[in-house]
Design an enzyme around this catalytic site. Structure first.
Site, short mmCIF file in Angstrom:
data_model
loop_
_atom_site.label_atom_id
_atom_site.label_comp_id
_atom_site.label_asym_id
_atom_site.label_seq_id
_atom_site.Cartn_x
_atom_site.Cartn_y
_atom_site.Cartn_z
N ASP A 53 0.83 -1.20 0.00
CA ASP A 53 0.00 0.00 0.00
C ASP A 53 0.87 1.26 0.00
O ASP A 53 1.64 1.48 0.94
CB ASP A 53 -0.91 -0.01 1.23
CG ASP A 53 -2.05 0.98 1.11
OD1 ASP A 53 -2.09 1.72 0.11
OD2 ASP A 53 -2.90 1.01 2.02
N CYS A 93 -6.20 4.23 -3.35
CA CYS A 93 -6.40 2.84 -2.90
C CYS A 93 -7.65 2.15 -3.44
O CYS A 93 -7.55 1.11 -4.09
CB CYS A 93 -6.48 2.80 -1.38
SG CYS A 93 -5.02 3.43 -0.55
MG MG Z 1 -2.68 3.06 -1.41
#
Ligand code: MG
Length: 489
Positions: A53, A93
């Site tokens: 991430d 995201c």
């Molecule tokens: Mg991300």
């Protein structure tokens, strides 16, 4: 002991079978005969996708970082393929994850909005049930499936992994900074928060850890989360070693807030961000060891990539896109090109691949590999990369569409990328370019030198590709706008 029907048949076949196996062994000296039944046409049958991430293009040593040490990923890159032009479907995201899991641009599957939005803990919606996920495809082929880690496609039961084709889920259902005391009400308040001492305390981030549909820990202890995700992953592959499996391992880190365990904190010359990345790398090494111990290393493909570019606004706690321009939230290369590695010893042809690929292609590649048809009632953007992975052929992908929200900002065709719109990741000013800015990404990966004036015919060609793309666009519902709260980030 009772002789079974199969043993009798096998004994009758012993001579011809021995001859055939001997022949296979002679003609394919790199493969043990015992490995052959585990593979379909010499290709791996198990799949692991590891999704970091906010890890930037330049944050692994194999992708050029001078002080972050990632020996396990570096080894995977040497033994497998390192893809240097590999993209995600969005620069933040939620839509990026939707693209990977459905093989479709977020504008088609409803996981986007006019602004660069993501789901929040007070969001009511999630990935629509009408979408077909890569896990659902694998289920059709009889696979055991698990999602471990960050989900961020809806945390209400009907949107969780267990409602989208995964047999099992363990993880934090959204970003690791959410559901907390951070003053989300204003962007300034949010960013000031990161200078405060509370950011070091896991209790500040009241994020839940879930098993399937139940919350099992709150706040999740993020100091140990990378290890615990990996332990769950190791357990899943070990338990399913006799049957084909698909594992989606989506680490919450190195998204800010950064947390490293005692064994790693303070160890990397890059500081806390480096500690976190080095810990992820260490546990990837442990997962590979587990594959090896279970004899799964020769029939499992591991793909590593990241969901979007580095969160540059976090300064030293954010990552680096290396020589690529900008980061998370941006349609410059640093926002959407990710450090990507495909690893499957004995199957994947080792090398550096400079052809284009995207996370959406994983949907199509894996579906084809397991023989499950691609849904034909919708447009799927993914292409099959297996010719490049296993036969060294050229990638079938020649274009890339850079969306921000539901607007198309830039288009790449071959080496050339045209920016029709640009915007700062956290700025509101939308700048339209006519003619578009044009860069040759093979020559100028940092997008420094606009060559629009000299290449009107290239712009014309890109416009044609864009027009054909627009004409076929069927936009999905906006699933991100409907929140209980009113704030936005
Ligand atoms: Mg991300």
């Amino acid at each position: 002991m009772k002789t079974t029907k199969y043993q009798k048949i096998l004994s009758r076949l012993a001579i011809p079978l021995g001859f055939i196996l001997g022949f296979i062994a002679c003609t394919t000296p790199t493969k043990e005969p015992s490995e052959v039944p585990n593979k379909a046409n010499g290709k791996p049958t198990n799949f692991i996708i590891i999704f970091a991430d906010d890890l930037g293009y330049g944050d692994l040593s194999t992708f050029g970082h001078p002080t972050i040490r990632t020996p396990n990923l570096d080894r995977m890159a040497v033994e497998g393929q390192k893809w240097t032009n590999f993209y995600v479907g969005a620069s933040v995201c939620t839509p990026s994850r939707a693209a990977l899991l459905t093989g479709r641009l977020p504008i088609r599957n409803g996981m986007t909005s006019r602004v660069n939005r993501v789901l929040f803990p007070d969001s009511k919606n999630g990935l629509p049930q009408t979408e077909v996920t890569i896990a659902e495809q694998m289920k059709k082929a009889g696979y055991a499936t698990a999602a471990i880690g960050k989900w961020h496609l809806g945390h209400k039961e009907e949107f969780l992994p267990t409602s989208h084709g995964f047999d099992y889920y363990y993880g934090i259902p959204y970003s690791n900074d959410m559901d907390n005391i951070i003053p989300f009400r204003s962007a300034q308040g949010y960013f000031d928060f990161w200078k405060s001492p509370e950011r070091k305390d896991i209790k500040t981030f009241n994020v839940p850890l879930m098993r399937n549909t139940e919350i099992i820990e709150r706040p999740a202890d993020q100091n140990t989360i990378t290890r615990r995700y990996t332990e769950e992953a190791m357990k899943f592959v070990t338990e399913n070693k006799e049957k084909p499996f698909f594992l989606y391992l989506a680490h919450n880190l190195p998204h800010v807030p950064l947390f490293a365990s005692n064994d790693f904190e303070g160890k990397s010359p890059r500081g806390l961000y480096g500690d976190v990345v080095e810990e992820i790398d260490f546990w990837i090494g442990e997962l590979l060891n587990t594959l090896k111990e279970n004899g799964l290393d020769k029939n499992t493909m591991v793909v590593f990539t990241s969901d979007n570019g580095p969160w540059l606004i976090m300064n030293q706690e954010g990552g680096s896109a290396g020589l690529l321009r900008d980061g998370k939230g941006s349609t410059w290369e640093g926002g959407m090109r990710e450090p990507t590695i495909f690893w499957a010893p004995g199957s994947i042809k080792p090398g550096i691949v400079t052809d284009l690929g995207t996370t959406m292609d994983l949907f199509t590649t894996l579906s084809n590999m397991v023989g499950v048809p691609i849904p034909n009632d919708r447009i799927v953007d993914g292409l099959d990369l297996s010719g490049t992975l296993f036969e060294g052929k050229k990638s079938p992908r020649n274009d890339m569409f850079y969306y921000r929200g539901d607007w198309l900002y830039a288009v790449r065709v071959g080496d050339y990328k045209a920016h029709f719109i640009t915007q700062e990741p956290y700025g509101s000013e939308v700048i339209r370019h006519d003619p578009p800015l044009l860069y040759n990404l093979s020559v100028d990966p940092s997008e420094k030198y606009d060559i629009a004036k000299e290449n009107p015919e290239v712009i014309e060609q890109i416009r044609e590709v864009m027009k054909a793309h627009d004409e076929k666009m069927v936009k999905g519902p906006d699933m991100l706008k409907d929140r209980e709260g009113t704030s936005s980030k």
